[in-house]
Write an enzyme that holds these catalytic residues in place. Structure first.
Site, PDB file in Angstrom:
ATOM      1  N   LEU A 185       0.826  -1.213   0.000  1.00 50.59           N
ATOM      2  CA  LEU A 185       0.000   0.000   0.000  1.00 50.59           C
ATOM      3  C   LEU A 185       0.857   1.260   0.000  1.00 50.59           C
ATOM      4  CD1 LEU A 185      -2.708  -1.018   2.655  1.00 50.59           C
ATOM      5  CD2 LEU A 185      -2.974  -0.920   0.170  1.00 50.59           C
ATOM      6  N   THR A 190      11.069  -3.307   2.787  1.00 50.04           N
ATOM      7  CA  THR A 190      10.197  -4.179   3.562  1.00 50.04           C
ATOM      8  C   THR A 190      10.663  -5.620   3.425  1.00 50.04           C
ATOM      9  OG1 THR A 190       7.869  -4.640   4.035  1.00 50.04           O
ATOM     10  CG2 THR A 190       8.442  -4.373   1.716  1.00 50.04           C
ATOM     11  N   LYS A 232      15.028  -5.938   5.344  1.00 49.66           N
ATOM     12  CA  LYS A 232      15.358  -4.876   6.302  1.00 49.66           C
ATOM     13  C   LYS A 232      16.740  -5.054   6.921  1.00 49.66           C
ATOM     14  CE  LYS A 232      10.628  -3.703   7.453  1.00 49.66           C
ATOM     15  NZ  LYS A 232       9.592  -3.570   8.481  1.00 49.66           N
ATOM     16  N   ASP A 289      20.267   6.252  15.308  1.00 46.32           N
ATOM     17  CA  ASP A 289      20.354   5.469  16.546  1.00 46.32           C
ATOM     18  C   ASP A 289      19.272   4.393  16.603  1.00 46.32           C
ATOM     19  OD1 ASP A 289      22.448   6.981  17.330  1.00 46.32           O
ATOM     20  OD2 ASP A 289      21.324   8.233  18.745  1.00 46.32           O
ATOM     21  N   ASP A 318       9.544   2.198  11.919  1.00 44.67           N
ATOM     22  CA  ASP A 318       8.466   1.287  12.350  1.00 44.67           C
ATOM     23  C   ASP A 318       8.039   1.538  13.796  1.00 44.67           C
ATOM     24  OD1 ASP A 318       8.102  -0.078   9.980  1.00 44.67           O
ATOM     25  OD2 ASP A 318       9.470  -1.718  10.489  1.00 44.67           O
ATOM     26  N   GLY A 356       7.279 -12.484  18.533  1.00 52.20           N
ATOM     27  CA  GLY A 356       8.041 -12.367  17.295  1.00 52.20           C
ATOM     28  C   GLY A 356       9.399 -11.745  17.577  1.00 52.20           C
ATOM     29  N   ALA A 357      10.355 -12.059  16.716  1.00 51.91           N
ATOM     30  CA  ALA A 357      11.701 -11.500  16.885  1.00 51.91           C
ATOM     31  C   ALA A 357      12.334 -11.240  15.520  1.00 51.91           C
ATOM     32  CB  ALA A 357      12.562 -12.466  17.702  1.00 51.91           C
ATOM     33  N   GLY A 358      11.481 -11.013  14.504  1.00 48.35           N
ATOM     34  CA  GLY A 358      11.987 -10.703  13.167  1.00 48.35           C
ATOM     35  C   GLY A 358      12.223  -9.206  13.022  1.00 48.35           C
ATOM     36  N   GLY A 359      12.295  -8.747  11.778  1.00 47.79           N
ATOM     37  CA  GLY A 359      12.607  -7.350  11.512  1.00 47.79           C
ATOM     38  C   GLY A 359      11.621  -6.390  12.147  1.00 47.79           C
ATOM     39  N   ALA A 360      10.326  -6.718  12.089  1.00 40.11           N
ATOM     40  CA  ALA A 360       9.311  -5.800  12.623  1.00 40.11           C
ATOM     41  C   ALA A 360       9.414  -5.730  14.143  1.00 40.11           C
ATOM     42  CB  ALA A 360       7.921  -6.258  12.200  1.00 40.11           C
TER      43      ALA A 360
HETATM   44  P1  NDP Z   1      10.241 -11.545   9.510  1.00 37.79           P
HETATM   45  O1  NDP Z   1      10.186 -12.538   8.409  1.00 37.79           O
HETATM   46  O2  NDP Z   1      11.493 -10.782   9.756  1.00 37.79           O
HETATM   47  O3  NDP Z   1       9.856 -12.267  10.911  1.00 37.79           O
HETATM   48  C1  NDP Z   1       8.738 -13.114  10.971  1.00 37.79           C
HETATM   49  C2  NDP Z   1       8.430 -13.429  12.433  1.00 37.79           C
HETATM   50  O4  NDP Z   1       7.218 -14.196  12.482  1.00 37.79           O
HETATM   51  C3  NDP Z   1       9.501 -14.256  13.118  1.00 37.79           C
HETATM   52  O5  NDP Z   1       9.514 -13.920  14.494  1.00 37.79           O
HETATM   53  C4  NDP Z   1       8.969 -15.678  12.910  1.00 37.79           C
HETATM   54  O6  NDP Z   1       9.451 -16.614  13.868  1.00 37.79           O
HETATM   55  C5  NDP Z   1       7.488 -15.467  13.127  1.00 37.79           C
HETATM   56  N1  NDP Z   1       6.636 -16.483  12.495  1.00 37.79           N
HETATM   57  C6  NDP Z   1       6.463 -16.704  11.178  1.00 37.79           C
HETATM   58  N2  NDP Z   1       5.567 -17.697  10.983  1.00 37.79           N
HETATM   59  C7  NDP Z   1       5.169 -18.132  12.223  1.00 37.79           C
HETATM   60  C8  NDP Z   1       4.270 -19.118  12.691  1.00 37.79           C
HETATM   61  N3  NDP Z   1       3.585 -19.885  11.831  1.00 37.79           N
HETATM   62  N4  NDP Z   1       4.097 -19.274  14.027  1.00 37.79           N
HETATM   63  C9  NDP Z   1       4.787 -18.490  14.896  1.00 37.79           C
HETATM   64  N5  NDP Z   1       5.670 -17.511  14.503  1.00 37.79           N
HETATM   65  C10 NDP Z   1       5.857 -17.343  13.182  1.00 37.79           C
HETATM   66  O7  NDP Z   1       9.018 -10.542   9.229  1.00 37.79           O
HETATM   67  P2  NDP Z   1       8.848  -9.068   9.805  1.00 37.79           P
HETATM   68  O8  NDP Z   1       9.246  -9.102  11.223  1.00 37.79           O
HETATM   69  O9  NDP Z   1       9.470  -8.079   8.901  1.00 37.79           O
HETATM   70  O10 NDP Z   1       7.260  -8.842   9.679  1.00 37.79           O
HETATM   71  C11 NDP Z   1       6.334  -9.493  10.534  1.00 37.79           C
HETATM   72  C12 NDP Z   1       4.934  -9.055  10.159  1.00 37.79           C
HETATM   73  O11 NDP Z   1       4.733  -7.691  10.525  1.00 37.79           O
HETATM   74  C13 NDP Z   1       4.704  -9.161   8.649  1.00 37.79           C
HETATM   75  O12 NDP Z   1       3.524  -9.909   8.382  1.00 37.79           O
HETATM   76  C14 NDP Z   1       4.603  -7.727   8.203  1.00 37.79           C
HETATM   77  O13 NDP Z   1       3.676  -7.530   7.168  1.00 37.79           O
HETATM   78  C15 NDP Z   1       4.145  -6.985   9.451  1.00 37.79           C
HETATM   79  N6  NDP Z   1       4.638  -5.594   9.466  1.00 37.79           N
HETATM   80  C16 NDP Z   1       3.753  -4.564   9.522  1.00 37.79           C
HETATM   81  C17 NDP Z   1       4.203  -3.265   9.536  1.00 37.79           C
HETATM   82  C18 NDP Z   1       3.223  -2.150   9.603  1.00 37.79           C
HETATM   83  O14 NDP Z   1       3.620  -0.995   9.320  1.00 37.79           O
HETATM   84  N7  NDP Z   1       1.994  -2.368   9.973  1.00 37.79           N
HETATM   85  C19 NDP Z   1       5.627  -2.919   9.471  1.00 37.79           C
HETATM   86  C20 NDP Z   1       6.473  -4.087   9.463  1.00 37.79           C
HETATM   87  C21 NDP Z   1       5.982  -5.367   9.419  1.00 37.79           C
HETATM   88  P3  NDP Z   1      10.843 -17.409  13.615  1.00 37.79           P
HETATM   89  O15 NDP Z   1      11.914 -16.484  14.084  1.00 37.79           O
HETATM   90  O16 NDP Z   1      10.707 -18.611  14.442  1.00 37.79           O
HETATM   91  O17 NDP Z   1      10.923 -17.698  12.138  1.00 37.79           O
END
Ligand code: NDP
Length: 282
Positions: free
Chosen positions: A18, A64, A68, A80, A104, A129-133
């Site tokens: 979007l 995105t 990231k 920072d 973010d 969660g512990a990914g990029g977001a």
């Molecule tokens: P990443 O791929 O970096 O991280 C994904 C995360 O989700 C990890 O912690 C992963 O765990 C976990 N995960 C994935 N599948 C499962 C599952 N089936 N069960 C449990 N945990 C799961 O993605 P991002 O962190 O970049 O993004 C996460 C979400 O946030 C996305 O869907 C994105 O669209 C949304 N987002 C929204 C934003 C906004 O402005 N509203 C901005 C940024 C992101 P593991 O480490 O074990 O793989």
């Protein structure tokens, strides 16, 4: 003839983004001519993409999923908050190099505060969660004054790594997802996983939800349905999706690039109406 500056969002997939719509709306509102495209960059192709983009007039970019962390690595300088997140969602062209920032966390906090009137101070907060977001929002939640941040993740080592990176062992507590019920109720539960994209929700016990719990999903549209349905079924006081955060983080990027902060409410209202129509049409 001078060429106007170009902006873009890099992601994979990115066709659904979007962001071009949001930045076009901000441009119309502020009278700034915005040339903003969505550019699909497969993981192996991202490394050269920002340099190529700069060569064709690129002056700023959003980044995105899944780029990231790669954007963090290729930025020549970093804010920072990007440094703390270890992830970059906004690139700004400065003196012929890329400056990396992360909007973010500021976007989430502004949405919760200004749009939803949610005071985060003193709130026991669970981050799933512990990914990029998650990395992007964790520091901002701490700065906003939450009372302790518990972090769980499907892969527990990543929750540990994020907790270590935040450097506040007194306030940040990584836990095993399977045992998070032992931590009791939370005032704020933030879903920063992408599980909802596959229609799933992390396995969470009812014991997490109390009388004043608010639940926030960083996802929006279809991807936010499973977690927010779980939250409502367990009686949360408020269930908030990530659309407001999306608009607020975009406004923060727009301000970095153009020096003007746009009004977010009209853009949010239009997207929310569109999203509601799409979700209910399914
Ligand atoms: P990443 O791929 O970096 O991280 C994904 C995360 O989700 C990890 O912690 C992963 O765990 C976990 N995960 C994935 N599948 C499962 C599952 N089936 N069960 C449990 N945990 C799961 O993605 P991002 O962190 O970049 O993004 C996460 C979400 O946030 C996305 O869907 C994105 O669209 C949304 N987002 C929204 C934003 C906004 O402005 N509203 C901005 C940024 C992101 P593991 O480490 O074990 O793989």
């Amino acid at each position: 003839m001078s060429r106007s500056a170009r902006y873009a969002v890099f992601g994979h997939p990115v066709a659904h983004s979007l962001s071009p719509r949001i930045h076009a709306a901000f441009g119309d509102q502020t009278g700034i001519a915005v040339d903003y495209a969505a550019i699909d960059a497969a993981p192996g192709a991202f490394a050269d993409a920002p340099a190529d983009f700069a060569g064709s007039g690129g002056d700023g970019a959003n980044v995105t999923l899944p780029h990231k962390e790669a954007a963090f690595a290729l930025a020549n300088t970093r804010s920072d908050r990007a440094q703390r997140a270890g992830a970059v969602n906004t690139l700004v062209r400065r003196g012929g190099t890329w400056h990396g920032d992360n909007t973010d966390g500021a976007g989430l906090v502004r949405d919760l505060t200004d749009r939803h009137g949610l005071d985060r101070r003193g709130r026991r907060t669970l981050l799933i969660g512990a990914g990029g977001a998650a990395r992007g929002v964790a520091g901002a939640l701490l700065d906003a004054g939450v009372d302790g941040l518990t972090i769980v993740n499907r892969t527990p080592e990543r929750a540990d790594a994020l907790a270590d990176a935040l450097g506040e062992p007194g306030r940040v507590h990584p836990r095993y997802l399977e045992r998070v019920g032992e931590s009791g109720e939370f005032d704020l539960i933030v879903n920063a996983t992408s599980a909802g994209r596959g229609g799933a929700v992390p396995a969470l016990p009812r014991a997490l939800v109390g009388m004043r719990t608010a639940a926030v999903d960083l996802n929006y549209g279809e991807a936010s349905v499973p977690f927010l349905a779980w939250a409502r079924a367990h009686g949360v006081r408020e269930a908030i999706d990530g659309l407001g955060m999306l608009v607020e983080q975009a406004a923060e990027s727009f301000a970095l690039w153009h020096g003007v902060r746009p009004e977010t409410d009209p853009v949010f209202d239009a997207l929310q109406a569109r999203n509601a129509a799409l979700v209910s049409a399914d």
